[in-house]
Write a protein that holds these residues in place. Structure first.
Motif, short mmCIF file in Angstrom:
data_model
loop_
_atom_site.label_atom_id
_atom_site.label_comp_id
_atom_site.label_asym_id
_atom_site.label_seq_id
_atom_site.Cartn_x
_atom_site.Cartn_y
_atom_site.Cartn_z
N ILE A 1 74.87 9.07 18.64
CA ILE A 1 75.36 10.30 19.25
C ILE A 1 74.93 11.47 18.37
N ASP A 2 74.15 12.37 18.97
CA ASP A 2 73.63 13.54 18.26
C ASP A 2 74.70 14.59 18.00
N HIS A 3 74.47 15.36 16.95
CA HIS A 3 75.19 16.62 16.70
C HIS A 3 76.71 16.46 16.83
N MET A 4 77.21 15.32 16.31
CA MET A 4 78.66 15.07 16.27
C MET A 4 79.30 15.07 17.65
N GLY A 5 78.49 14.84 18.68
CA GLY A 5 79.03 14.90 20.04
C GLY A 5 79.24 16.32 20.53
N TRP A 6 78.65 17.30 19.82
CA TRP A 6 78.76 18.72 20.21
C TRP A 6 80.17 19.02 20.73
N PRO A 7 81.18 18.87 19.87
CA PRO A 7 82.57 18.93 20.34
C PRO A 7 83.06 20.36 20.57
N ASP A 8 84.23 20.45 21.18
CA ASP A 8 84.92 21.73 21.40
C ASP A 8 85.73 22.02 20.14
N MET A 9 85.28 22.98 19.34
CA MET A 9 85.96 23.30 18.09
C MET A 9 87.40 23.74 18.32
N ALA A 10 87.63 24.49 19.37
CA ALA A 10 88.97 25.02 19.62
C ALA A 10 89.96 23.90 19.94
N ALA A 11 89.46 22.82 20.53
CA ALA A 11 90.35 21.72 20.92
C ALA A 11 90.71 20.81 19.75
N GLY A 12 89.92 20.86 18.69
CA GLY A 12 90.21 20.06 17.51
C GLY A 12 89.77 18.61 17.65
N PRO A 13 89.79 17.87 16.55
CA PRO A 13 89.29 16.48 16.56
C PRO A 13 90.16 15.51 17.32
N PHE B 1 86.55 13.52 22.08
CA PHE B 1 86.16 13.23 20.70
C PHE B 1 86.93 12.02 20.17
N SER B 2 88.18 11.87 20.60
CA SER B 2 88.95 10.70 20.20
C SER B 2 88.31 9.41 20.73
N GLN B 3 87.79 9.46 21.96
CA GLN B 3 87.08 8.29 22.50
C GLN B 3 85.82 8.00 21.71
N LEU B 4 85.13 9.07 21.31
CA LEU B 4 83.94 8.91 20.47
C LEU B 4 84.31 8.24 19.15
N SER C 1 78.64 29.94 10.27
CA SER C 1 78.52 29.75 8.83
C SER C 1 79.76 30.34 8.15
N PRO C 2 80.35 29.63 7.18
CA PRO C 2 79.88 28.43 6.46
C PRO C 2 80.23 27.10 7.13
N PHE C 3 80.55 27.12 8.42
CA PHE C 3 80.74 25.91 9.23
C PHE C 3 81.96 25.09 8.83
N SER C 4 82.94 25.73 8.21
CA SER C 4 84.14 25.02 7.77
C SER C 4 84.97 24.51 8.94
N GLU C 5 84.80 25.14 10.12
CA GLU C 5 85.48 24.66 11.32
C GLU C 5 85.19 23.19 11.60
N ALA C 6 83.98 22.78 11.26
CA ALA C 6 83.55 21.42 11.57
C ALA C 6 84.04 20.39 10.56
N ASP C 7 84.58 20.83 9.43
CA ASP C 7 84.96 19.89 8.37
C ASP C 7 85.93 18.82 8.86
N SER C 8 86.92 19.22 9.65
CA SER C 8 87.92 18.25 10.09
C SER C 8 87.31 17.19 11.01
N PHE C 9 86.27 17.57 11.78
CA PHE C 9 85.59 16.61 12.64
C PHE C 9 84.78 15.62 11.80
N VAL C 10 84.10 16.14 10.78
CA VAL C 10 83.33 15.28 9.89
C VAL C 10 84.24 14.29 9.19
N ARG C 11 85.34 14.79 8.66
CA ARG C 11 86.26 13.92 7.92
C ARG C 11 86.93 12.91 8.83
#
Length: 291
Positions: free
Chosen positions: A179-191, A196-199, A221-231
């Motif tokens: 799955i490319d680009h972390m599933g291009w998730p909805d940042m506002a909806a959260g992980p 994203f939970s199914q992913l 940038s600095p893309f900290s919004e995505a940190d919780s998805f990565v973790r």
């Protein structure tokens, strides 16, 4: 899009990852103006000027600047189904440390797949975001043919739009799936968002690989919004996560042009543990791409 001089400055200023031996950028594209490699008549934009030789040099500089020695070239839809520019890039770079992902349609022949495998292609891409000639039904039919050649399917999708639809079938797909680009998730909806939970559930069960890339496409940038998805991804299965820069940032679609140092810094911030960095940049890509 920036001119070649600007792109070169972006590359040169990047910060290396350090001592990751055999580290891999698992997602970059190759461009270049050359009569041997015609652009698709239906392309969304024109790539930056410069010959293939020029862009290969820029790519090598890009990898050195990150401290990486391996790479995966994802064929750009700017060139349509003619994968020849990507095949030539791999030929010049060498299959020891480089692999490719190609574009095909539902009717791809055995001969074509054999040639792609011979040329260093380790997968094909299904694009739910921008469209394409390979659809989901075709992908399901193609999967065992890919597996027989040590190849996989790479999918670009929006997890919050597409995952619920295809997750049950993904569990049964007869080849590896990335799955490319972390599933291009909805940042506002959260992980914890349903798609994203199914992913993450598929990731936890070793049904998919997840590419921790493309954060500049859905965050600033600095893309900290995505940190919780990565973790969240690493918490369920760090052995199935890889990373890619998406260099040289084509088809931005309204996203801001990122700086490579900011992208590498975002990964290091979200994953400070050296053991995990080693897994994502070296161990996992070595397994997936058979380096």
């Amino acid at each position: 899009m920036p001119d070649a001089e600007t792109t070169q400055q972006v590359i040169t200023d990047a910060k290396p990852f350090g001592d990751i031996d055999g580290g891999c950028d698992c997602h970059a594209h190759m461009i270049g103006y050359d009569p041997r490699f015609p652009l698709s008549s239906s392309r969304a934009e024109d790539p930056e000027q410069g010959s293939l030789h020029y862009w290969l040099d820029q790519y090598r500089t890009h990898l050195r600047s990150l401290g990486l020695s391996r790479g995966v070239i994802v064929h750009s839809m700017l060139y349509g189904l003619d994968n020849s520019i990507t095949a030539e890039a791999i030929r010049q770079l060498g299959q020891t440390n480089f692999r490719a992902i190609g574009l095909v349609d539902n009717e791809v022949s055995e001969t074509q797949l054999d040639k792609m495998a011979q040329d260093g292609f380790k997968g094909v891409r299904l694009n739910y975001v921008h469209g394409g000639t390979l659809d989901w039904r075709g992908t399901q039919a193609l999967a065992p043919r890919l597996r027989a050649r040590g190849m996989h399917v790479q999918i670009l999708l929006h997890s919050h739009k597409h995952m619920t639809e295809i997750a049950p079938a993904l569990k049964q797909l007869e080849c590896d799936t990335v799955i490319d680009h972390m599933g291009w998730p909805d940042m506002a909806a959260g992980p914890n968002e349903a798609g994203f939970s199914q992913l993450l559930s598929l990731l936890a069960d070793d049904r998919v690989w997840l590419k921790l890339s493309g954060v500049y496409r859905f965050s600033e940038s600095p893309f900290s919004e995505a940190d919780s998805f990565v973790r969240a991804a690493l918490a369920v299965n760090p052995t199935r996560c890889i990373w890619g820069s998406d260099w040289p940032f084509i088809m931005l679609g309204g996203a801001n042009q990122p700086r490579v140092p900011d992208l590498s810094a975002a990964l290091l911030r979200a994953i400070p543990e050296h053991k995990l960095q080693q897994a994502i940049l070296q161990t996992n890509p070595t397994e997936l791409f058979s380096f």
